[in-house]
Design an enzyme around this catalytic site. Structure first.
Site, PDB file in Angstrom:
ATOM      1  N   ASP A  48       0.780  -1.275   0.293  1.00 25.94           N
ATOM      2  CA  ASP A  48      -0.223   0.191  -0.124  1.00 25.94           C
ATOM      3  C   ASP A  48       0.635   1.763   0.155  1.00 25.94           C
ATOM      4  O   ASP A  48       1.575   1.516   0.690  1.00 25.94           O
ATOM      5  CB  ASP A  48      -0.812   0.149   1.486  1.00 25.94           C
ATOM      6  CG  ASP A  48      -1.420   1.402   1.301  1.00 25.94           C
ATOM      7  OD1 ASP A  48      -3.139   1.351   1.005  1.00 25.94           O
ATOM      8  OD2 ASP A  48      -1.413   2.006   1.667  1.00 25.94           O
ATOM      9  N   TYR A  53       3.594   9.986  -0.559  1.00 28.41           N
ATOM     10  CA  TYR A  53       4.219   9.280   0.114  1.00 28.41           C
ATOM     11  C   TYR A  53       5.634   9.387  -0.694  1.00 28.41           C
ATOM     12  O   TYR A  53       6.389   9.357  -0.285  1.00 28.41           O
ATOM     13  CB  TYR A  53       4.102   7.598  -0.153  1.00 28.41           C
ATOM     14  CG  TYR A  53       3.238   7.060   1.412  1.00 28.41           C
ATOM     15  CD1 TYR A  53       2.443   8.143   1.920  1.00 28.41           C
ATOM     16  CD2 TYR A  53       2.793   6.273   1.237  1.00 28.41           C
ATOM     17  CE1 TYR A  53       1.126   8.391   2.316  1.00 28.41           C
ATOM     18  CE2 TYR A  53       1.355   5.718   1.804  1.00 28.41           C
ATOM     19  CZ  TYR A  53       1.273   6.382   2.185  1.00 28.41           C
ATOM     20  OH  TYR A  53      -0.155   5.834   3.370  1.00 28.41           O
ATOM     21  N   LYS A  78      -3.134   5.749  -4.053  1.00 31.36           N
ATOM     22  CA  LYS A  78      -3.731   6.942  -3.273  1.00 31.36           C
ATOM     23  C   LYS A  78      -4.009   8.008  -4.443  1.00 31.36           C
ATOM     24  O   LYS A  78      -2.611   8.765  -4.419  1.00 31.36           O
ATOM     25  CB  LYS A  78      -4.148   7.439  -1.650  1.00 31.36           C
ATOM     26  CG  LYS A  78      -3.781   5.801  -1.500  1.00 31.36           C
ATOM     27  CD  LYS A  78      -3.836   6.731   0.372  1.00 31.36           C
ATOM     28  CE  LYS A  78      -3.617   4.766   1.379  1.00 31.36           C
ATOM     29  NZ  LYS A  78      -1.817   4.551   1.426  1.00 31.36           N
ATOM     30  N   HIS A 111      -7.251   9.289  -1.156  1.00 30.28           N
ATOM     31  CA  HIS A 111      -6.823   9.560   0.148  1.00 30.28           C
ATOM     32  C   HIS A 111      -7.096  10.434   1.297  1.00 30.28           C
ATOM     33  O   HIS A 111      -7.648  10.030   2.323  1.00 30.28           O
ATOM     34  CB  HIS A 111      -5.894  10.752  -0.261  1.00 30.28           C
ATOM     35  CG  HIS A 111      -4.393  10.007   1.122  1.00 30.28           C
ATOM     36  ND1 HIS A 111      -3.525   9.761   0.394  1.00 30.28           N
ATOM     37  CD2 HIS A 111      -3.880   9.336   1.781  1.00 30.28           C
ATOM     38  CE1 HIS A 111      -2.291   9.638   1.479  1.00 30.28           C
ATOM     39  NE2 HIS A 111      -3.223   9.243   2.493  1.00 30.28           N
TER      40      HIS A 111
END
Length: 278
Positions: A48, A53, A78, A111
């Site tokens: 994930d 990120y 996401k 998200h």
């Protein structure tokens, strides 16, 4: 839930592993590549990540370099808040896919609801398009509360398959969990270990001693027995292995209740109603 490859069936028939690796705050490059490779070697099938990120490229590289066929893996990413909206979400998806180096995605999530923007319905329409076009096998949301879900369900064509939320013994969100079950939305936990904030909890330590397990293993097992998909993060191969070593014991209903009773509605992350970061 017999082993690390055990799956739950989403409402569209797609099988999603109960357990996976989260890579929040894992640095792109060698750190995330080594983490993902260690997880895949340990038997994990689910990874994930998220656009925000900043490590989708590393995740993609690790997948490409692993010896596991693509169709055996379950990859989630996401769309970030600043990219919400119909066209911008489609563009963000293309960008994520380019970074991941994948032909298709297993799960794509919104998200955060970011209520101040009020764009999540428009964003959802883009996810429905991607789903209908076969570019993603399942679509869902992240950090949606009941009222966000109710609002979305009023006029969506495809019901979200997953809702990924902060979930741990201090934040059990039982009403949200019940609502998701009623609407066949699979609940998934991020920050299941409360970023390490539960390791000194006496009740959990006592239960861990009883089963000869670590506190982390007890919490992760509790997640699974509550039928919540869970994705703990780690960059240490031995910890990645240890986190997954939770399929050889079962918590008694009494111990499950003891853990359930630790709830304090306490968050380590943002409250979705006020999370408006772009």
């Amino acid at each position: 839930m017999k082993n690390l490859q055990s799956t739950t069936t989403l409402h569209n028939g797609i099988e999603m592993p109960w357990f996976g690796l989260g890579v929040f705050k894992v640095k792109d490059g060698s750190e995330v590549i080594n983490s993902v490779k260690a997880a895949i070697e340990a038997g994990y099938k689910s990874i994930d990540t998220a656009a925000i990120y900043g490590n989708e490229e590393g995740v993609g590289k690790a997948i490409a370099e692993s010896n596991v066929p693509r169709e055996e893996l379950f990859i989630t990413t996401k769309v970030w808040n600043s990219e919400q909206g119909y066209d911008s979400t489609l563009a963000a998806f293309d960008e994520s896919m380019k970074k991941l180096g994948l032909e298709y995605l297993d799960l794509y999530l919104i998200h955060w609801p970011v209520p101040e923007q009020n764009k999540y319905k428009e964003t959802w329409k883009a996810l429905e398009t991607l789903y209908k076009d076969g570019r993603v096998r399942a679509i869902g949301v992240s950090n949606f509360k009941e009222h966000h879900l109710k609002d979305l369900l009023e006029d969506c064509e495809v019901v979200p398959m997953v809702n990924q939320v902060e979930y741990h013994p201090r934040l059990t969100q039982t009403s949200l969990h019940e609502f998701c079950k009623q609407n066949r939305i699979q609940l998934e936990a991020w920050s299941p270990l409360m970023q390490g904030g539960l390791f000194e909890e006496p009740t959990l330590q006592e239960i861990a001693r009883k089963y000869g397990k670590s506190t982390a293993q007890v919490i992760l097992r509790w997640d699974l027995q509550n039928e919540v998909v869970t994705i703990p993060k780690s960059v240490k191969p031995h910890r990645i292995q240890e986190n997954a070593n939770i399929f050889d014991f079962e918590l008694s209903s009494e111990d499950m209740e003891k853990i359930n009773s630790l709830n304090q509605d306490q968050r380590v992350g943002s409250d979705p109603d006020v999370m408006n970061k772009l």
